[in-house]
Design a protein around this motif. Structure first.
Motif, PDB file in Angstrom:
ATOM      1  N   ARG A   2      68.724  34.730   6.571  1.00  0.00           N
ATOM      2  CA  ARG A   2      69.650  35.016   5.482  1.00  0.00           C
ATOM      3  C   ARG A   2      70.941  34.229   5.712  1.00  0.00           C
ATOM      4  O   ARG A   2      71.639  34.454   6.690  1.00  0.00           O
ATOM      5  N   VAL A   3      71.229  33.335   4.787  1.00  0.00           N
ATOM      6  CA  VAL A   3      72.383  32.445   4.920  1.00  0.00           C
ATOM      7  C   VAL A   3      73.393  32.737   3.820  1.00  0.00           C
ATOM      8  O   VAL A   3      73.030  32.895   2.652  1.00  0.00           O
ATOM      9  N   ALA A   4      74.662  32.812   4.204  1.00  0.00           N
ATOM     10  CA  ALA A   4      75.756  32.892   3.241  1.00  0.00           C
ATOM     11  C   ALA A   4      76.597  31.641   3.380  1.00  0.00           C
ATOM     12  O   ALA A   4      76.814  31.145   4.490  1.00  0.00           O
ATOM     13  N   ALA A   5      77.060  31.116   2.263  1.00  0.00           N
ATOM     14  CA  ALA A   5      77.949  29.955   2.276  1.00  0.00           C
ATOM     15  C   ALA A   5      79.361  30.420   1.959  1.00  0.00           C
ATOM     16  O   ALA A   5      79.565  31.251   1.066  1.00  0.00           O
ATOM     17  N   ALA A  24      73.119  25.297  -4.087  1.00  0.00           N
ATOM     18  CA  ALA A  24      72.031  26.210  -4.435  1.00  0.00           C
ATOM     19  C   ALA A  24      70.691  25.473  -4.479  1.00  0.00           C
ATOM     20  O   ALA A  24      69.672  25.982  -4.011  1.00  0.00           O
ATOM     21  N   ALA A  27      69.558  24.575  -0.851  1.00  0.00           N
ATOM     22  CA  ALA A  27      69.151  25.762  -0.094  1.00  0.00           C
ATOM     23  C   ALA A  27      67.762  26.247  -0.515  1.00  0.00           C
ATOM     24  O   ALA A  27      66.988  26.714   0.329  1.00  0.00           O
ATOM     25  N   ARG A  28      67.450  26.127  -1.788  1.00  0.00           N
ATOM     26  CA  ARG A  28      66.114  26.560  -2.257  1.00  0.00           C
ATOM     27  C   ARG A  28      64.998  25.754  -1.614  1.00  0.00           C
ATOM     28  O   ARG A  28      63.869  26.230  -1.506  1.00  0.00           O
ATOM     29  N   ARG A  34      66.951  31.838   3.064  1.00  0.00           N
ATOM     30  CA  ARG A  34      67.323  32.429   1.776  1.00  0.00           C
ATOM     31  C   ARG A  34      68.830  32.452   1.667  1.00  0.00           C
ATOM     32  O   ARG A  34      69.505  33.082   2.497  1.00  0.00           O
ATOM     33  N   LEU A  35      69.338  31.745   0.675  1.00  0.00           N
ATOM     34  CA  LEU A  35      70.781  31.737   0.436  1.00  0.00           C
ATOM     35  C   LEU A  35      71.125  33.021  -0.303  1.00  0.00           C
ATOM     36  O   LEU A  35      70.854  33.156  -1.495  1.00  0.00           O
ATOM     37  N   ILE A  38      76.955  32.852  -2.167  1.00  0.00           N
ATOM     38  CA  ILE A  38      77.964  31.808  -2.024  1.00  0.00           C
ATOM     39  C   ILE A  38      79.307  32.455  -2.323  1.00  0.00           C
ATOM     40  O   ILE A  38      79.524  32.968  -3.429  1.00  0.00           O
TER      41      ILE A  38
END
Length: 236
Positions: A2-5, A24, A27-28, A34-35, A38
Motif C-alpha cells: 500500500r503506497v501513498a504519495a 496515477a 502506479a497502476r 496499490r496507490l 495521493i
C-alpha cells in the motif's frame, strides 16, 4: 504493498494536473503495488492549487505556514490516521518524472532498503533543470555528509520513497529547506538501509522555484542544509 504519495505544493495549479495524472497511471502499472492515496498539501497557495488537486482525485490538506518541511509534516500527520506501507515524496511542479516511481519502489518491495532516494546527479537532467548554485550546494552537502557520516551521497533530490516504519523512526522535525537532508542524515544515523536510484529531472514548466528562484532563497537554503547536517550529526 500500500503506497501513498505526498506532494507539497504552493502555487502549482498549472503543473499539478499532469503530475497527478501521470502518477496515477504509472502506479497502476506496478505489479504488487496499490496507490491508496495521493495527498497534496496546499502550502499557502494563492492560486487554484487546491481546487485542481481535488478535481484530479487527490486528497487536499492545508498547511498555511509556508515551508517544505512544514507541508511534509502535515501530510504525514494526515497519513498517520491510516498508515500506508510506503510513502513516496515528490514535487508538484513536474520537475520530477513519475515514470521513475517503479525504480524507486523496486528495492523497497524487494526488502533491500528502507529509503530510496532519487538522484538527479546519477540520472539525467534537462539543460538548466539544476542551477549552478544548486549543483554547488549539492556538492558541498555531499562532501559534508561523507566527512561526518562516512556515506557516499550524490544528491538531496526530493523524489524519494520510504517505508512508513522507517519514517516513524526518524523523528523528522525540520519545517523548511532542511527537510530532505534531515531525512537522509537521520536515516544514516539510525543505520537504515539507504540507496540512491538514478532519476530524470526536468525544468519546471510553470512559475519559479521557491528556493533556487531567488538569490536570497538559494543562500538561505544552502546555509540551512549545511547546518542541518551538522545538527543531526551532533544528535539534534
Amino acid at each position: 504493498m500500500r503506497v501513498a504519495a505526498l506532494i507539497p505544493a504552493r502555487n502549482e495549479a498549472g503543473a499539478l494536473p499532469g503530475v497527478l495524472a501521470d502518477l496515477a497511471r504509472v502506479a497502476r502499472g506496478i505489479e504488487g503495488v496499490r496507490l491508496i492515496e495521493i495527498v497534496v498539501v496546499d502550502n499557502g497557495s494563492s492560486d487554484a492549487t487546491a481546487e485542481v488537486a481535488r478535481a484530479a482525485g487527490a486528497t487536499v490538506v492545508a498547511e498555511p505556514c509556508r515551508g517544505y518541511g512544514a507541508a511534509c509534516l502535515t501530510g504525514l500527520d494526515h497519513l498517520r490516521r491510516s498508515p500506508p506501507d510506503v510513502v513516496a515524496f515528490l514535487d508538484g511542479d513536474a520537475s520530477d518524472d513519475p515514470a521513475d516511481l517503479p525504480a524507486l519502489i523496486a528495492p523497497i518491495a524487494a526488502g533491500e532498503v528502507d529509503l530510496a532516494i532519487g538522484s538527479r546527479t546519477l540520472g539525467t537532467r534537462e539543460a538548466g533543470a539544476l542551477t549552478p548554485v544548486q549543483e554547488l550546494g549539492n556538492a558541498l552537502a555531499a562532501s559534508m555528509i561523507r566527512a561526518l557520516f562516512g556515506a557516499r551521497v550524490s544528491d538531496l533530490g526530493p523524489f524519494r520513497v520510504a517505508r512508513w516504519e522507517a519514517l516513524e523512526r526518524l523523528g523528522m522535525r525540520d519545517r523548511d529547506y532542511g527537510w530532505t537532508v534531515e531525512m537522509q542524515t537521520r536515516a544514516l544515523r539510525a543505520h537504515l538501509r539507504c540507496r540512491e536510484v538514478p532519476v530524470r529531472y526536468r525544468r519546471r514548466r510553470t512559475g519559479r522555484s521557491k528556493v533556487a528562484g531567488t538569490l536570497r532563497g538559494a543562500v538561505f537554503a544552502g546555509a540551512k542544509i549545511l547546518w542541518t547536517i551538522v545538527r543531526v550529526r551532533l544528535g539534534g
